[in-house]
Write a protein that holds these residues in place. Structure first.
Motif, mmCIF file in Angstrom:
data_model
loop_
_atom_site.group_PDB
_atom_site.id
_atom_site.type_symbol
_atom_site.label_atom_id
_atom_site.label_comp_id
_atom_site.label_asym_id
_atom_site.label_seq_id
_atom_site.Cartn_x
_atom_site.Cartn_y
_atom_site.Cartn_z
ATOM 1 N N TRP A 198 -3.976 3.965 5.206
ATOM 2 C CA TRP A 198 -3.534 2.572 5.026
ATOM 3 C C TRP A 198 -4.530 1.603 5.653
ATOM 4 O O TRP A 198 -4.964 0.645 5.017
ATOM 5 C CB TRP A 198 -2.140 2.393 5.634
ATOM 6 C CG TRP A 198 -1.751 0.971 5.887
ATOM 7 C CD1 TRP A 198 -1.764 -0.051 4.985
ATOM 8 C CD2 TRP A 198 -1.317 0.417 7.130
ATOM 9 N NE1 TRP A 198 -1.343 -1.218 5.599
ATOM 10 C CE2 TRP A 198 -1.057 -0.956 6.911
ATOM 11 C CE3 TRP A 198 -1.092 0.944 8.393
ATOM 12 C CZ2 TRP A 198 -0.602 -1.803 7.918
ATOM 13 C CZ3 TRP A 198 -0.624 0.105 9.382
ATOM 14 C CH2 TRP A 198 -0.395 -1.247 9.141
ATOM 15 N N SER B 271 0.837 -1.199 0.000
ATOM 16 C CA SER B 271 0.000 0.000 0.000
ATOM 17 C C SER B 271 0.874 1.253 0.000
ATOM 18 O O SER B 271 1.778 1.379 0.822
ATOM 19 C CB SER B 271 -0.895 0.009 1.247
ATOM 20 O OG SER B 271 -1.406 1.301 1.489
ATOM 21 N N ARG B 272 0.586 2.168 -0.913
ATOM 22 C CA ARG B 272 1.381 3.404 -0.950
ATOM 23 C C ARG B 272 1.204 4.194 0.338
ATOM 24 O O ARG B 272 2.108 4.909 0.762
ATOM 25 C CB ARG B 272 1.030 4.238 -2.170
ATOM 26 C CG ARG B 272 -0.356 4.802 -2.136
ATOM 27 C CD ARG B 272 -0.633 5.664 -3.337
ATOM 28 N NE ARG B 272 -2.064 5.870 -3.425
ATOM 29 C CZ ARG B 272 -2.678 6.239 -4.486
ATOM 30 N NH1 ARG B 272 -1.999 6.428 -5.598
ATOM 31 N NH2 ARG B 272 -3.973 6.429 -4.483
ATOM 32 N N HIS B 273 0.046 4.059 0.967
ATOM 33 C CA HIS B 273 -0.170 4.780 2.220
ATOM 34 C C HIS B 273 0.679 4.189 3.336
ATOM 35 O O HIS B 273 1.187 4.930 4.188
ATOM 36 C CB HIS B 273 -1.656 4.780 2.591
ATOM 37 C CG HIS B 273 -2.509 5.445 1.554
ATOM 38 N ND1 HIS B 273 -2.383 6.771 1.228
ATOM 39 C CD2 HIS B 273 -3.483 4.955 0.754
ATOM 40 C CE1 HIS B 273 -3.250 7.076 0.273
ATOM 41 N NE2 HIS B 273 -3.925 5.984 -0.029
ATOM 42 N N GLY C 234 -7.953 4.425 -1.478
ATOM 43 C CA GLY C 234 -7.310 4.455 -2.791
ATOM 44 C C GLY C 234 -6.690 5.826 -2.998
ATOM 45 O O GLY C 234 -5.594 6.108 -2.539
ATOM 46 N N GLY D 116 -7.755 1.241 3.822
ATOM 47 C CA GLY D 116 -7.654 0.799 2.437
ATOM 48 C C GLY D 116 -8.023 1.891 1.442
ATOM 49 O O GLY D 116 -8.574 1.609 0.374
#
Length: 133
Positions: free
Chosen positions: A93, A37-39, A98, A96
């Protein structure tokens, strides 16, 4: 050590530790997939960057003896903004999220608080330190 320095050193160490801790779920995610996850990545890196930044600000304040209520206010602003950024990334994160900008997620709203808090605090410290050089 001044109050502002103590606050910055304390938060700096907490931020570093948080960044290290987030390395565990990041490594677990990477063991299962080529990306994470980029977060989660952003929250991890944010903690690893915030730590040295806050420690450096504490050093700068001490190097020029900027010890006043204004220094404490500036430290609190920078810390509050940094904390908002860390919480925002973590919330994105965990939920979830986007595209936080499109979704206007809770994490986005937390992240949006970061700049308006950090910029004035950092400006106060920068101006005071440069003025005392």
């Amino acid at each position: 050590m001044s109050t502002a320095q103590k606050l910055l050193v304390g938060y700096g160490l907490i931020a570093l530790t948080y960044g290290f801790v987030l390395g565990v779920p990041l490594a677990a995610a990477r063991m299962k997939a080529p990306t994470a996850s980029r977060h989660l990545v952003n929250a991890h890196l944010s903690g690893l960057m915030q730590g040295p930044i806050h420690l450096a600000l504490a050093f700068a304040i001490g190097a020029v003896s900027f010890d006043s209520n204004l220094a404490v206010l500036a430290a609190v602003l920078v810390i509050a903004g940094s904390l908002a950024e860390s919480v925002g990334g973590t919330v994105n994160w965990l939920q979830g999220t986007g595209d936080q900008f499109a979704e206007r997620s809770l994490g986005f709203r937390m992240n949006a608080l970061a700049g308006p808090l950090i910029v004035p605090g950092a400006a106060i410290i920068t101006i005071a330190v440069i003025a005392k050089l």
